[in-house]
Design a protein around this motif. Structure first.
Motif, PDB file in Angstrom:
ATOM      1  N   SER A 198       0.822  -0.876   0.108  1.00  0.00           N
ATOM      2  CA  SER A 198      -0.111  -0.027   0.001  1.00  0.00           C
ATOM      3  C   SER A 198       0.771   1.012   0.238  1.00  0.00           C
ATOM      4  O   SER A 198       0.757   2.426  -0.701  1.00  0.00           O
ATOM      5  CB  SER A 198      -0.997  -0.232   1.447  1.00  0.00           C
ATOM      6  OG  SER A 198      -1.719   1.648   1.697  1.00  0.00           O
ATOM      7  N   PRO A 201       2.962   0.792  -3.762  1.00  0.00           N
ATOM      8  CA  PRO A 201       1.971   0.988  -5.043  1.00  0.00           C
ATOM      9  C   PRO A 201       2.533   0.524  -6.433  1.00  0.00           C
ATOM     10  O   PRO A 201       2.266  -0.129  -7.542  1.00  0.00           O
ATOM     11  CB  PRO A 201       1.136   2.142  -5.395  1.00  0.00           C
ATOM     12  CG  PRO A 201       1.626   3.657  -5.333  1.00  0.00           C
ATOM     13  CD  PRO A 201       2.730   2.624  -3.600  1.00  0.00           C
ATOM     14  N   THR A 202       4.145   0.957  -6.607  1.00  0.00           N
ATOM     15  CA  THR A 202       4.414   0.132  -7.971  1.00  0.00           C
ATOM     16  C   THR A 202       5.648  -0.756  -7.971  1.00  0.00           C
ATOM     17  O   THR A 202       6.597  -0.751  -8.543  1.00  0.00           O
ATOM     18  CB  THR A 202       4.712   1.964  -9.013  1.00  0.00           C
ATOM     19  OG1 THR A 202       6.072   2.563  -8.425  1.00  0.00           O
ATOM     20  CG2 THR A 202       3.118   2.298  -8.864  1.00  0.00           C
ATOM     21  N   ARG A 229      -3.970  -5.308  -9.241  1.00  0.00           N
ATOM     22  CA  ARG A 229      -3.699  -3.757  -8.190  1.00  0.00           C
ATOM     23  C   ARG A 229      -2.091  -3.381  -9.364  1.00  0.00           C
ATOM     24  O   ARG A 229      -2.451  -2.576  -9.308  1.00  0.00           O
ATOM     25  CB  ARG A 229      -4.012  -3.782  -6.891  1.00  0.00           C
ATOM     26  CG  ARG A 229      -5.740  -4.482  -6.550  1.00  0.00           C
ATOM     27  CD  ARG A 229      -5.936  -3.983  -5.251  1.00  0.00           C
ATOM     28  NE  ARG A 229      -4.976  -4.994  -4.495  1.00  0.00           N
ATOM     29  CZ  ARG A 229      -5.525  -6.503  -3.833  1.00  0.00           C
ATOM     30  NH1 ARG A 229      -6.710  -6.228  -4.371  1.00  0.00           N
ATOM     31  NH2 ARG A 229      -4.341  -6.445  -3.415  1.00  0.00           N
ATOM     32  N   GLN A 232      -2.397  -2.289 -12.317  1.00  0.00           N
ATOM     33  CA  GLN A 232      -3.021  -1.471 -12.909  1.00  0.00           C
ATOM     34  C   GLN A 232      -2.479  -0.170 -12.552  1.00  0.00           C
ATOM     35  O   GLN A 232      -2.444   0.660 -13.110  1.00  0.00           O
ATOM     36  CB  GLN A 232      -4.674  -1.851 -11.865  1.00  0.00           C
ATOM     37  CG  GLN A 232      -5.635  -1.586 -12.905  1.00  0.00           C
ATOM     38  CD  GLN A 232      -6.132  -2.465 -11.849  1.00  0.00           C
ATOM     39  OE1 GLN A 232      -6.773  -1.721 -10.908  1.00  0.00           O
ATOM     40  NE2 GLN A 232      -7.647  -3.322 -12.103  1.00  0.00           N
ATOM     41  N   SER A 233      -1.278  -0.078 -11.219  1.00  0.00           N
ATOM     42  CA  SER A 233      -0.455   0.683 -10.346  1.00  0.00           C
ATOM     43  C   SER A 233       0.434   1.368 -11.392  1.00  0.00           C
ATOM     44  O   SER A 233       0.907   2.415 -11.756  1.00  0.00           O
ATOM     45  CB  SER A 233      -0.499   0.981  -9.329  1.00  0.00           C
ATOM     46  OG  SER A 233      -1.547   0.549  -8.930  1.00  0.00           O
ATOM     47  N   ARG A 236      -1.359   3.123 -14.917  1.00  0.00           N
ATOM     48  CA  ARG A 236      -1.533   4.436 -14.590  1.00  0.00           C
ATOM     49  C   ARG A 236      -0.669   5.164 -14.546  1.00  0.00           C
ATOM     50  O   ARG A 236      -0.761   6.119 -14.635  1.00  0.00           O
ATOM     51  CB  ARG A 236      -2.788   3.591 -13.997  1.00  0.00           C
ATOM     52  CG  ARG A 236      -3.486   6.059 -13.379  1.00  0.00           C
ATOM     53  CD  ARG A 236      -3.973   5.472 -12.149  1.00  0.00           C
ATOM     54  NE  ARG A 236      -3.724   5.483 -10.789  1.00  0.00           N
ATOM     55  CZ  ARG A 236      -3.958   4.183 -10.484  1.00  0.00           C
ATOM     56  NH1 ARG A 236      -4.497   3.349  -9.788  1.00  0.00           N
ATOM     57  NH2 ARG A 236      -2.785   3.834  -8.968  1.00  0.00           N
ATOM     58  N   ASP A 237      -0.304   4.991 -13.675  1.00  0.00           N
ATOM     59  CA  ASP A 237       1.344   6.039 -13.051  1.00  0.00           C
ATOM     60  C   ASP A 237       2.065   6.061 -14.088  1.00  0.00           C
ATOM     61  O   ASP A 237       3.209   6.867 -13.780  1.00  0.00           O
ATOM     62  CB  ASP A 237       1.784   5.406 -11.838  1.00  0.00           C
ATOM     63  CG  ASP A 237       0.047   5.740 -10.938  1.00  0.00           C
ATOM     64  OD1 ASP A 237      -0.879   6.320 -11.346  1.00  0.00           O
ATOM     65  OD2 ASP A 237       0.330   5.476  -9.804  1.00  0.00           O
TER      66      ASP A 237
END
Length: 276
Positions: A198, A201-202, A229, A232-233, A236-237
């Motif tokens: 958490s 996240p990457t 998850r 996705q991170s 996206r990032d």
């Protein structure tokens, strides 16, 4: 002189704090402490305090901060009980051609101790002494009481040093978790890894460890959810797909069923099998 930077800044001479309260002298001391027993150029100190556009009075003001630090050191030296002869503040905070050097005279440094313990842990990992590696790396990480220089208003030089220290901390943490996984402590790691993924996240390595710990705990679906998850991170990032190694781990979890839950008694496991 004893130096702690793996958390709040604390510098002591003869056990007496010599850390100033004003922000800029604290920055000066922090940079000198991080590079203890090495010359810190005046240019580095000026950049730390004022960035790329220092005032004309920068060097004079820096000298004032050095004098303030020496006053604190002088007070601490009044309690010096060593037999090596009297020392002055200039012997501790030394002026050199082009810079200053904080002379520790063999005192402690939490950074040096961390690097020593972590290095021993890495060598134990290479030798496949996973219990020894976990122990040494755990002791190294215990030296951290928070983020490096958590109470310092950092300029460009200190920001770079803080990032370096935090990266070494994360590397030691990853290796300690790896050692614990090799020792079969996957269930014990689940809570810690939940927090870490958490926070980062990457970070692929930590997510891979979390997936493995979940899979070995018989929680295959949750392990695959962790991968999704992360993907996705990353997309996206960073606009990136997971690495080949992580995709390989995902495929292996997909292809191989969950490992047996070893703490279920054999009789109960047999009944569950028949019921299925």
């Amino acid at each position: 002189m004893d130096i702690d930077v793996l958390g709040a800044l604390a510098v002591r001479e003869n056990g007496i704090p010599v850390t100033p309260t004003a922000p800029k002298p604290r920055q000066v001391l922090a940079l000198l402490a991080l590079q203890a027993d090495q010359v810190v150029p005046v240019s580095s100190l000026v950049e730390e305090l004022w960035g790329q556009r220092p005032p004309r009075s920068a060097r004079t003001t820096l000298q004032t901060y050095i004098l303030q630090l020496r006053e604190l050191i002088s007070t601490a030296l009044e309690h010096d009980t060593k037999d090596a002869g009297p020392r002055t503040a200039k012997d501790v905070l030394v002026t050199t051609p082009g810079g200053y050097r904080l002379h520790t005279a063999g005192g402690t440094s939490d950074v040096r101790e961390f690097e020593k313990l972590a290095g021993t842990g890495y060598r134990a990992m290479d030798a496949e002494d996973f219990a020894g590696a976990a122990r040494q790396l755990r002791d190294a990480l215990a030296l951290w009481s928070g983020s490096a220089l958590a109470d310092i208003q950092a300029g460009p030089q200190l920001e770079m040093e803080i990032r370096r220290l935090e990266e070494t901390r994360l590397c030691a943490l990853y290796q300690r978790i790896e050692a614990d996984l090799r020792l079969g402590r996957h269930r014990e790691l689940l809570g810690e890894l939940t927090v870490l993924v958490s926070r980062y996240p990457t970070h692929e390595n930590l997510h891979g460890q979390f997936m493995l710990a979940l899979h070995r705990s018989g929680r295959r679906g949750e392990a695959l959810d962790v991968y999704q998850r992360l993907r996705q991170s990353l997309v996206r990032d960073l606009g990136l797909e997971p690495s080949v190694a992580l995709r390989r781990l995902q495929r292996s979890i997909l292809m191989v069923g969950p490992e047996p839950v070893r703490d279920v008694p054999a009789v109960a496991a047999e009944r569950l099998s028949r019921a299925g």
